[in-house]
Scaffold this motif. Structure first.
Motif, PDB file in Angstrom:
ATOM      1  N   THR A   1       0.825  -1.205   0.000  1.00 45.94           N
ATOM      2  CA  THR A   1       0.000   0.000   0.000  1.00 45.94           C
ATOM      3  C   THR A   1       0.858   1.253   0.000  1.00 45.94           C
ATOM      4  O   THR A   1       0.486   2.261  -0.613  1.00 45.94           O
ATOM      5  CB  THR A   1      -0.947   0.007   1.211  1.00 45.94           C
ATOM      6  OG1 THR A   1      -1.627  -1.238   1.266  1.00 45.94           O
ATOM      7  CG2 THR A   1      -1.954   1.118   1.102  1.00 45.94           C
TER       8      THR A   1
ATOM      9  N   ASN B   1       1.879   1.822  -3.385  1.00 46.86           N
ATOM     10  CA  ASN B   1       0.724   2.188  -4.196  1.00 46.86           C
ATOM     11  C   ASN B   1       0.317   3.647  -4.023  1.00 46.86           C
ATOM     12  O   ASN B   1      -0.515   4.151  -4.788  1.00 46.86           O
ATOM     13  CB  ASN B   1      -0.463   1.287  -3.865  1.00 46.86           C
ATOM     14  CG  ASN B   1      -1.477   1.242  -4.987  1.00 46.86           C
ATOM     15  OD1 ASN B   1      -1.106   1.077  -6.153  1.00 46.86           O
ATOM     16  ND2 ASN B   1      -2.737   1.407  -4.653  1.00 46.86           N
TER      17      ASN B   1
ATOM     18  N   TYR C   1      -6.502  -5.379  -0.685  1.00 42.10           N
ATOM     19  CA  TYR C   1      -5.563  -6.118  -1.528  1.00 42.10           C
ATOM     20  C   TYR C   1      -5.815  -7.619  -1.494  1.00 42.10           C
ATOM     21  O   TYR C   1      -5.744  -8.301  -2.518  1.00 42.10           O
ATOM     22  CB  TYR C   1      -4.129  -5.809  -1.081  1.00 42.10           C
ATOM     23  CG  TYR C   1      -3.544  -4.600  -1.759  1.00 42.10           C
ATOM     24  CD1 TYR C   1      -2.648  -4.725  -2.807  1.00 42.10           C
ATOM     25  CD2 TYR C   1      -3.912  -3.322  -1.357  1.00 42.10           C
ATOM     26  CE1 TYR C   1      -2.132  -3.616  -3.438  1.00 42.10           C
ATOM     27  CE2 TYR C   1      -3.392  -2.200  -1.987  1.00 42.10           C
ATOM     28  CZ  TYR C   1      -2.497  -2.350  -3.029  1.00 42.10           C
ATOM     29  OH  TYR C   1      -2.002  -1.246  -3.666  1.00 42.10           O
TER      30      TYR C   1
END
Length: 477
Positions: free
Chosen positions: A176, A179, A396
C-alpha cells in the motif's frame, strides 16, 4: 500480471546472521524470492557472526523460521556461515579473499556498528566495483539526531558512493505504501484535488497495541520520536505530499521526496505532545507501566507516544496541517494515511434535515490489512433528505494473492536489481532529523511525558492538539 525478471546472482553477506532480524525477516523473505522464481540459483548467502558454529549451525537456527518445503531445502544448501568479529581487520581481510563478483553487504547489526563496519569494508577493498557491483544495506536508526546522522552519512560516503548505499526502511516495502504513488499519479481524479484548494488536513498514524516488551534498553535510549518520526512517518508524508516526478525511476522520485522533506517546517514544541503508558489492561491482558519494563529507568522521561502537527512550506500545501502520531500500547494496531477533504457547502440543503455534510476522506490502510477506501456522502433512504457517510473499499487480499510476506521481499529484490526508489538518500535522512530537532532539544531540557492508559488512543493532549483546530483524529482500528 507481468513477471519480474530474475535478479542477478550475487553473494549476500549478512552481518549479524544469528540475530532476530536475519532469522525472522530477512531469510524468510529470501525464501519467498526463491519461491517466486526471482532469485538466481547461483546466489549465495554468507552469514557473518562471532558465535562458534558452521554452515549447519546457521541453517539449523533458521529451520524454525522458514516453512520446511522443497524451496527451503533448495535454498538451505546455499547458506554458509562465516565466523568473524566485526571489530577486527582480520575478519574483513578473510572476507575479501572469499568473495568474488557481485556482493551485497547487509548490516543487520546494532547501529553502533554501521560506521565501523563500513570503514573496515572500505579498507579491505570490499566496496570496490572492479569485478561486479558492491552494495551496502543498513537499517535504521540512521543516527539519533541531526549531528549524528550527518556524521554517519559522512562516514558512509567516504567509503562508498550514494549509488551503492541502500538505507532500508521496511515500512516502504508494504504494497500500500508503494501504491501511494500509483494512486496519486496514475489516477487523474485524485491528482486534480491533491492540494490546499481541496484538502483540509492529512493524518499519518502508526499505532501499535504491543508494549515495549523486552526492548527496554533500546527503547529507553531512543523513544517514540526518534524511533518512528524522522524515518517511517516522514517518508509516508513525503510520498503523500511530493510533487510529480519526471519518471517512475529512482533518482527523480528520490529528488522529489528530498525536496518535500526539506520543505517541512521544523516542528514547534507547542504543536507536539508526548505520552508514556501507565499500567492497566489491553483487552483482557494486564499491562505493566512502561517504567516497570526491565532495563527502563524508574523515573524515565522517555516517550512511548508522540503526536505532532507539521506544515509544509510549498504552494501546493500552504495552510494544510499534517498531523502525525505514533505510540505503543494503544487500542489497535493501525498504520494509515487519511486525507481529509474540505466539506462541501450546505447551502443547497436549506430546509432539509442536513445541517452538516460529512467530508470526503481518502484512506490508505498500510497495516494490518492493506486496503484503500474512499468515504463519500450518500442520501439515507426515506422521504426526508438526510445524508450519511458511506465507504468504497478496496482490500488487496480480496483482489490479489498476497501470500505470507515479511515486507522485505520487494526491498531485497530491489537491492539485488539496483533499484533505489524505496531507499532513503542522505539528504532525506538529514532533512527528517532537521524537522524534529526542535522537539529533541526542547524535550531534553524540560517536562515529562503525559501518562495515558494502555488500550486507549493515547494521551488526552493528543486530542486537544486537534480540537484546538476544530478537528479530531480518525478512529484507530
Amino acid at each position: 500480471m507481468n513477471q519480474a525478471p530474475v535478479a542477478p546472482a550475487a553473494t549476500l553477506v549478512i552481518f549479524g546472521a544469528m540475530g532476530d532480524l536475519a532469522k525472522r525477516l530477512l531469510m524468510p523473505a529470501i525464501a519467498n524470492l526463491v519461491r517466486w522464481n526471482l532469485l538466481d540459483p547461483k546466489t549465495e548467502i554468507l552469514g557473518v557472526s562471532y558465535h562458534d558454529g558452521d554452515d549447519e549451525t546457521l541453517r539449523a537456527t533458521l529451520d524454525d523460521f522458514i516453512e520446511g518445503d522443497e524451496v527451503w531445502e533448495k535454498l538451505r544448501a546455499h547458506i554458509h556461515y562465516f565466523k568473524g568479529d566485526f571489530t577486527q581487520d582480520e575478519t574483513f581481510q578473510r572476507l575479501a579473499g572469499a568473495i568474488k563478483g557481485n556482493a551485497i553487504f547487509y548490516l543487520a547489526t546494532a547501529a553502533s556498528f554501521f560506521g565501523p563496519v563500513t570503514q573496515k569494508l572500505g579498507a579491505a577493498g570490499l566496496l570496490k566495483e572492479e569485478d561486479g557491483f558492491r552494495r551496502l544495506v543498513i537499517e535504521k536508526p540512521f543516527g539519533s539526531d541531526l549531528a549524528s546522522a550527518q556524521a554517519l552519512n559522512k562516514t558512509l560516503l567516504e567509503q562508498a558512493s550514494e549509488a551503492q548505499i541502500y538505507r532500508i526502511d521496511h515500512f516502504l516495502g508494504k504494497e500500500t505504501v508503494q501504491n501511494i504513488l500509483v494512486a496519486r499519479f496514475g489516477n487523474s481524479i485524485f491528482e486534480a484535488v491533491w492540494n490546499n484548494r481541496y484538502v483540509d488536513h492529512v493524518e499519518i498514524t502508526a499505532a501499535e497495541q504491543v508494549t515495549v516488551g523486552t526492548r527496554g534498553k533500546f527503547y529507553d535510549a531512543t523513544g517514540a520520536l526518534r524511533d518512528m518520526v524522522p524515518n517511517h512517518l516522514l517518508q509516508l508524508l513525503a510520498l503523500t505530499a511530493m510533487e510529480p516526478p519526471t519518471s517512475f525511476e529512482a533518482e527523480p522520485i528520490r529528488s522529489e521526496k528530498a525536496k518535500l522533506i526539506a520543505a517541512v517546517h521544523p516542528a514547534d514544541p507547542a504543536d507536539a505532545v508526548r505520552g508514556q503508558y501507565k499500567g492497566g489492561k489491553i483487552g483482557a491482558d494486564k499491562v505493566a507501566a512502561y517504567r516497570e519494563t526491565p532495563d527502563v529507568s524508574a523515573d524515565s522521561r522517555t516517550e512511548t507516544y508522540v503526536a505532532l502537527k507539521l506544515t509544509v512550506d510549498t504552494w501546493r500545501w500552504s495552510g494544510v496541517p499534517f498531523y502525525l502520531r505514533t505510540g505503543k500500547a494503544l487500542s489497535a494496531r493501525d498504520t494509515e494515511i487519511v486525507v481529509h477533504f474540505k466539506s462541501a457547502p450546505t447551502s443547497l440543503f436549506k430546509g432539509t434535515e442536513v445541517t452538516k455534510l460529512p467530508c470526503n476522506r481518502f484512506v490508505l490502510q498500510i497495516q494490518p490489512d492493506e486496503a484503500i477506501s474512499l468515504d463519500l456522502a450518500a442520501k439515507i433512504p426515506g422521504p426526508l433528505v438526510d445524508v450519511a457517510p458511506v465507504s468504497m473499499t478496496f482490500a488487496y487480499a480480496d483482489r490479489f494473492e498476497m501470500g505470507h510476506r515479511t515486507g522485505y521481499e520487494t526491498l531485497l529484490y530491489d537491492v539485488l536489481t539496483g533499484d533505489q526508489i524505496l531507499f532513503q538518500r542522505a539528504d532525506q535522512i538529514e532533512g527528517g532529523w532537521r524537522a524534529i530537532q526542535p522537539l529533541l532539544d526542547a524535550w531534553a531540557k524540560r517536562g515529562k511525558p503525559e501518562p495515558y492508559k494502555p488500550g486507549t488512543a493515547g494521551p488526552s493532549g493528543a486530542d486537544a492538539l486537534l480540537a484546538r483546530d476544530g478537528r479530531q483524529w480518525h478512529t484507530l482500528g
